[in-house]
Enzyme design. Structure first.
Site, mmCIF file in Angstrom:
data_model
loop_
_atom_site.group_PDB
_atom_site.id
_atom_site.type_symbol
_atom_site.label_atom_id
_atom_site.label_comp_id
_atom_site.label_asym_id
_atom_site.label_seq_id
_atom_site.Cartn_x
_atom_site.Cartn_y
_atom_site.Cartn_z
ATOM 1 N N TYR A 28 0.827 -1.207 0.000
ATOM 2 C CA TYR A 28 0.000 0.000 0.000
ATOM 3 C C TYR A 28 0.865 1.262 0.000
ATOM 4 O O TYR A 28 0.631 2.205 -0.771
ATOM 5 C CB TYR A 28 -0.899 -0.036 1.234
ATOM 6 C CG TYR A 28 -1.771 1.169 1.465
ATOM 7 C CD1 TYR A 28 -2.945 1.359 0.746
ATOM 8 C CD2 TYR A 28 -1.434 2.105 2.440
ATOM 9 C CE1 TYR A 28 -3.760 2.458 0.977
ATOM 10 C CE2 TYR A 28 -2.244 3.209 2.684
ATOM 11 C CZ TYR A 28 -3.401 3.380 1.947
ATOM 12 O OH TYR A 28 -4.193 4.483 2.189
ATOM 13 N N LYS A 61 1.012 4.160 -2.861
ATOM 14 C CA LYS A 61 0.637 5.533 -2.543
ATOM 15 C C LYS A 61 1.789 6.510 -2.763
ATOM 16 O O LYS A 61 1.571 7.677 -3.135
ATOM 17 C CB LYS A 61 0.144 5.618 -1.093
ATOM 18 C CG LYS A 61 -1.214 4.948 -0.868
ATOM 19 C CD LYS A 61 -2.286 5.546 -1.754
ATOM 20 C CE LYS A 61 -3.680 5.109 -1.349
ATOM 21 N NZ LYS A 61 -4.719 5.639 -2.258
#
Length: 298
Positions: free
Chosen positions: A163, A167
């Site tokens: 993640y 991001k």
């Protein structure tokens, strides 16, 4: 009467079936926009579109996988076919598969990076091509893209390597797109939101406790609706002078995040020898801003 900065503007919001995306959809509708509600879950997308229409707004559901090339094209086409154009793209869709790096499976890595990073690119690419065509035809639109990064992508987050990497890439993609699309009248910014969502509430007991709504009637800093006002403003013509920026949003606090910057520097004027670099690096670090530790790091 409050001025509605997005009156008549056409907005696509991905991952808008719940959480922060749903709040964005409701807020844009309240600000006068025609909203295209995307979600992987068709019933969730339709439910939000119905909620907007029942509240007097204008919305249509456009379900689909944002990381699928043809599905992304169809979502953009829905906006153009239903409302005659497109003005704003809010890339919000995503999910988590949290695990320490040494335990992450290949599928857990690929699926998270695919939806977050490729999902941002696919919609950006199709929307950007439309805006380029309009600009070349002499009909430029005051177009806006708002991407969704995360504090995890800027500072790191233990147990969220897939993640965080996706991001971080989205933050860089925002800078890249701002530079490349500016000539077509498109501004590109990103947010790093902190709010109570299905993703954060599923991230463990400690996180769930931190994100819980207060029971004393005080300001709910983790309400996902707190994130949307900035996104709505960034989508409006009023934000024309702002591009290539990343904003952290939590409760009532908005913070500009500055990413990679050159800090302390030393030039020998010749090639360095490995043995002499210990004190040089120590001095450079001492003269540079203190590094922010990843979330969860000790």
């Amino acid at each position: 009467m409050t001025n509605k900065g997005n009156d008549g503007r056409v907005v696509i919001i991905t991952g808008a079936g719940a959480g922060i995306g749903r709040e964005h959809a409701l807020a844009f509708a309240a600000d006068g926009a025609h909203v295209v509600v995307n979600d992987y879950d068709a019933s969730a997308a339709e439910a939000v579109a119905v909620e907007i229409r029942e509240g007097g707004g204008t919305a249509v559901a456009a379900p689909g996988d944002v990381a699928d090339w043809e599905a992304g094209a169809k979502i953009v086409a829905t906006a153009i076919d239903e409302f005659g154009g497109l003005d704003v793209l809010v890339n919000n869709a995503g999910f988590v598969r949290d695990r320490m790096l040494i335990s992450l499976s290949e599928d857990e890595w690929d699926s998270v990076v695919r939806v977050h990073l490729k999902g941002h690119f696919v919609l950006l690419r199709h929307a950007g091509a439309y805006w380029r065509e309009r600009a070349k035809a002499g009909e430029p639109r005051q177009a806006r893209i708002i991407n969704t990064s995360s504090g995890a992508g800027i500072f790191g987050s233990v147990g969220q390597g897939n993640y965080a990497a996706a991001k971080a890439a989205i933050a860089e993609l925002t800078l890249q797109a701002a530079a490349e699309l500016g000539g077509y009248g498109v501004t590109v910014n990103a947010i790093a939101p902190a709010a109570r969502t299905q993703m954060t509430m599923g991230a463990g007991e400690a996180m769930a406790a931190q994100m819980a709504a207060p029971d004393d009637g005080s300001f709910d800093a983790m309400d996902p609706a707190n994130i949307s006002p900035l996104v709505v403003w960034l989508g409006s013509p009023d934000s024309a002078g702002v591009t290539g920026r990343l904003f952290e949003v939590e409760g009532g606090t908005i913070t500009v995040l500055d990413g990679w910057q050159r800090a302390a520097s030393t030039d020998k004027g010749a090639r360095w020898e490995p043995a002499e670099l210990g004190p040089v690096v120590a001095d450079l670090i001492a003269r540079s801003p203190e590094q922010v530790k990843p979330y969860g790091a000790r």
